[in-house]
Design an enzyme around this catalytic site. Sequence first.
Site, PDB file in Angstrom:
ATOM      1  N   THR A  65       2.709  58.048 -25.161  1.00 23.36           N
ATOM      2  CA  THR A  65       3.533  58.820 -26.095  1.00 23.36           C
ATOM      3  C   THR A  65       4.681  59.437 -25.303  1.00 23.36           C
ATOM      4  OG1 THR A  65       2.207  60.845 -25.820  1.00 23.36           O
ATOM      5  CG2 THR A  65       1.567  59.341 -27.587  1.00 23.36           C
ATOM      6  N   HIS A  66       5.864  59.447 -25.897  1.00 20.68           N
ATOM      7  CA  HIS A  66       7.070  59.950 -25.206  1.00 20.68           C
ATOM      8  C   HIS A  66       7.330  59.181 -23.910  1.00 20.68           C
ATOM      9  CE1 HIS A  66       6.980  63.418 -27.955  1.00 20.68           C
ATOM     10  NE2 HIS A  66       5.667  63.421 -27.733  1.00 20.68           N
ATOM     11  N   GLU A 103      14.295  40.395 -28.158  1.00 13.00           N
ATOM     12  CA  GLU A 103      15.635  40.988 -28.149  1.00 13.00           C
ATOM     13  C   GLU A 103      16.469  40.468 -29.313  1.00 13.00           C
ATOM     14  OE1 GLU A 103      16.306  41.926 -23.424  1.00 13.00           O
ATOM     15  OE2 GLU A 103      16.602  39.884 -24.126  1.00 13.00           O
ATOM     16  N   LYS A 159      14.073  35.325 -13.456  1.00 11.98           N
ATOM     17  CA  LYS A 159      14.059  36.109 -14.701  1.00 11.98           C
ATOM     18  C   LYS A 159      13.307  35.371 -15.811  1.00 11.98           C
ATOM     19  CE  LYS A 159      15.940  39.456 -15.521  1.00 11.98           C
ATOM     20  NZ  LYS A 159      17.364  39.678 -15.839  1.00 11.98           N
ATOM     21  N   SER A 187      21.393  32.722 -15.906  1.00 10.11           N
ATOM     22  CA  SER A 187      22.207  31.704 -15.244  1.00 10.11           C
ATOM     23  C   SER A 187      22.372  31.987 -13.757  1.00 10.11           C
ATOM     24  CB  SER A 187      23.599  31.645 -15.901  1.00 10.11           C
ATOM     25  OG  SER A 187      24.270  32.898 -15.744  1.00 10.11           O
ATOM     26  N   HIS A 204      37.546  30.476 -61.343  1.00  8.90           N
ATOM     27  CA  HIS A 204      36.319  31.087 -61.889  1.00  8.90           C
ATOM     28  C   HIS A 204      35.208  30.058 -61.722  1.00  8.90           C
ATOM     29  CE1 HIS A 204      33.456  33.002 -64.543  1.00  8.90           C
ATOM     30  NE2 HIS A 204      34.295  33.989 -64.822  1.00  8.90           N
TER      31      HIS A 204
END
Length: 455
Positions: free
Chosen positions: A150-151, A288, A281, A276, A77
């Site tokens: 939009t969309h 993310e 990139k 890698s 406890h």
Amino acid sequence: MPILPIDAGRYGSREVKSIFEEEQVLRYALEFEACVAEAQAMLGIIPKDAGVEIARKARSGMVRLERVKELEAVREHDVAAMVEALVEVCDEVAKPWVHYGLTSYDVVDSRIAMQLRDALALIERKMKRLTLLLAERALEYKDIPAVGRTHGQHASIISFGLKFAVWASDMLMHIKGIEEVKSRALVCKTLGVVGTGSLMGDKAVDVQSIVAERLNLKPVDAATQVVSRERLAEFIARLTLIACTLEKIAVEVRNLQRTEIGEVMEPFKEGQMGSSAVPVKRNPIKSERISSIAKMLRSMLIVALENIALWHERDLSNSANERFIIPMSIILLDEMLESMISVISGLIVKVDRIKSNLNSSKGQIFAEFVLDALIRKGMDRIRAYSIVQSIAFSAEMSGVEFRDALKDDARVTALLSEGEIDSLFDAGKHLASSSRIIEGVASNVYAVCKDMTTS
């Protein structure tokens, strides 16, 4: 050995994580015991010399974490072990009065509130800094016309700065929401085993008021053995809402950084590698990361909601999971805020690409304004809509500029001259109230965050 990435130092700032370290948890609990003893002595519930002694020893550093752990291994406890360790270092006059009239969750719930209090001070500061950054970006780009989508489709003209203004407004709402939730989540309890204050009698409520004031908390209005878990659930719900807004911003940054759109880029430091395998990139990894952590944080709200319904005056079914969801939700939100501050402060906005994207639909983004021009000339709205739609669809299929297709249609030129048609294709004329909206948001942000700096 670290197991979770939080422990290994991957996520969360040092200042926030320190609030939840074992040594600091013990210090919070001992400070609570000290304040209770002082309040009880002040009100004559325990001897004054006992109150002085308990408070002094609780704050002395003589109660060691190692000793508490030794005792907990036997007692199984944690709070009882802390109390016993405090009793051990107190003089004989004080030993009977340590933890007098309290139960373990008086300590736990009050200690949690102290942690939330200190964590929110840090979280709020970062929220204000981010909100200021967003407001400054909104003002910086308020006069830049951009594609409003939009969309996933080109819809109409938007001020690029308006994106940031909406986010700043959302964050401002959350700053105000944090202030509101404080009064309900930052509460202490000293009412004992089933919430009556039993051993302290009529003075129990007075003890609680004194302790709350000293700890910069509020006394709970009523409780069982525990503070109602609705309070913690609301707190974690507020953190979750903030996380969702941060994810919303992150998703937009990720989309705008797509190769096909290319209007923004996350900061990319020298020597950084995006892949890698692929040297070119430049991945939006911080955005993310924010999206990924948001999923984790949302799951913790479910657990907090499940903790609301306990047996009778309490059971232990909330205890184990709260040791995870309370520190983790705060630490993860802290990481999200730190990441988003980094993204927005270093965000590369490619104004030339924003302008070129306006023309990527060959002028069809101006269809709303062509429709309005025909209506203003007296054409029936439904007929005008049908005409503009048919011209636009035909132009798209044939690869013709929308403006040229309009000029070649007699139904349009019967009402609009070439000059009038040309005037509709000036993006800068279609920002409408954008500046006023953005400046209004910025003014509201500065009023709330005036004590902060973005540097």
